[in-house]
Scaffold this active site. Structure first.
Site, PDB file in Angstrom:
ATOM      1  N   GLU A 144       0.826  -1.202   0.000  1.00  0.00           N
ATOM      2  CA  GLU A 144       0.000   0.000   0.000  1.00  0.00           C
ATOM      3  C   GLU A 144       0.866   1.260   0.000  1.00  0.00           C
ATOM      4  OE1 GLU A 144      -4.159  -0.682   2.043  1.00  0.00           O
ATOM      5  OE2 GLU A 144      -2.547  -1.499   3.320  1.00  0.00           O
TER       6      GLU A 144
ATOM      7  N   GLU B 139      -4.654  -9.127   3.172  1.00  0.00           N
ATOM      8  CA  GLU B 139      -5.505  -8.876   4.331  1.00  0.00           C
ATOM      9  C   GLU B 139      -6.738  -9.775   4.363  1.00  0.00           C
ATOM     10  OE1 GLU B 139      -3.161  -5.057   3.742  1.00  0.00           O
ATOM     11  OE2 GLU B 139      -4.032  -6.598   2.458  1.00  0.00           O
TER      12      GLU B 139
END
Length: 176
Positions: free
Chosen positions: A30, A50
């Site tokens: 990210e 995730e």
């Protein structure tokens, strides 16, 4: 805290280059996606895993990844948690260049030096035009581009750049 970091990276007025040498998994990926572009070593891997932990990306992954590789590919990565190799990341447009591990940092620094040798006000204006204009419709994006272009006309750097071009020498920009 992480959203503040993401916004700070995305709003940074100077170009950011990520150099990934290894795994960029979850938050690391990210953060890399917040950069202007990514150079990666041949051994780099990229994933947003995730979903395999019962959570979801919370630092821009669900927004930056689709804007980088398109919705279908981003959805596949986000829903499965599968990783991309450096080669796949390059093919999908995540990575600009694949480097050998020992040359990665040098190649990224060479790109940074090339950017830094240009007129700083121009680089910042280009980044603002691309980042702010791209989400707009073309008519409004072109108006923004012209507005930013016009801010550069009275600058010392523009005068220096034109003079250096006519004198066939390298420009010495000062950011003014």
């Amino acid at each position: 805290i992480f959203q503040t970091m993401v916004r700070t990276l995305l709003e940074c007025p100077v170009p950011l280059i990520a150099a990934v040498n290894g795994a960029a998994i979850g938050g690391g990926f990210e953060i890399a996606l917040c950069s202007d572009f990514i150079y990666a070593s041949e051994t780099a891997r990229f994933a947003l895993t995730e979903v395999t932990l019962g959570i979801m990306p919370g630092s821009g992954g669900t927004q930056n990844l689709p804007r980088t590789i398109g919705l279908p590919r981003a959805k596949e990565m986000l829903y499965t948690g599968r990783a991309l190799s450096a080669e796949d990341a390059y093919a999908w447009g995540v990575v600009n260049r694949i480097c050998t591990p020992d040359k990665l940092l040098d190649d990224a620094l060479d790109a940074a030096k090339a950017i830094a040798s240009n007129a700083p006000l121009s680089v910042k204006a280009i980044k603002a035009a691309v980042n702010t204009g791209t989400p707009r419709d073309l008519h409004n994006a072109l108006a923004l581009e012209l507005e930013l272009y016009n801010t550069l006309l009275p600058t010392d750097d523009r005068r220096e750049g034109i003079l250096a071009f006519h004198e066939k020498r390298k420009a010495r920009f000062k950011g003014a």
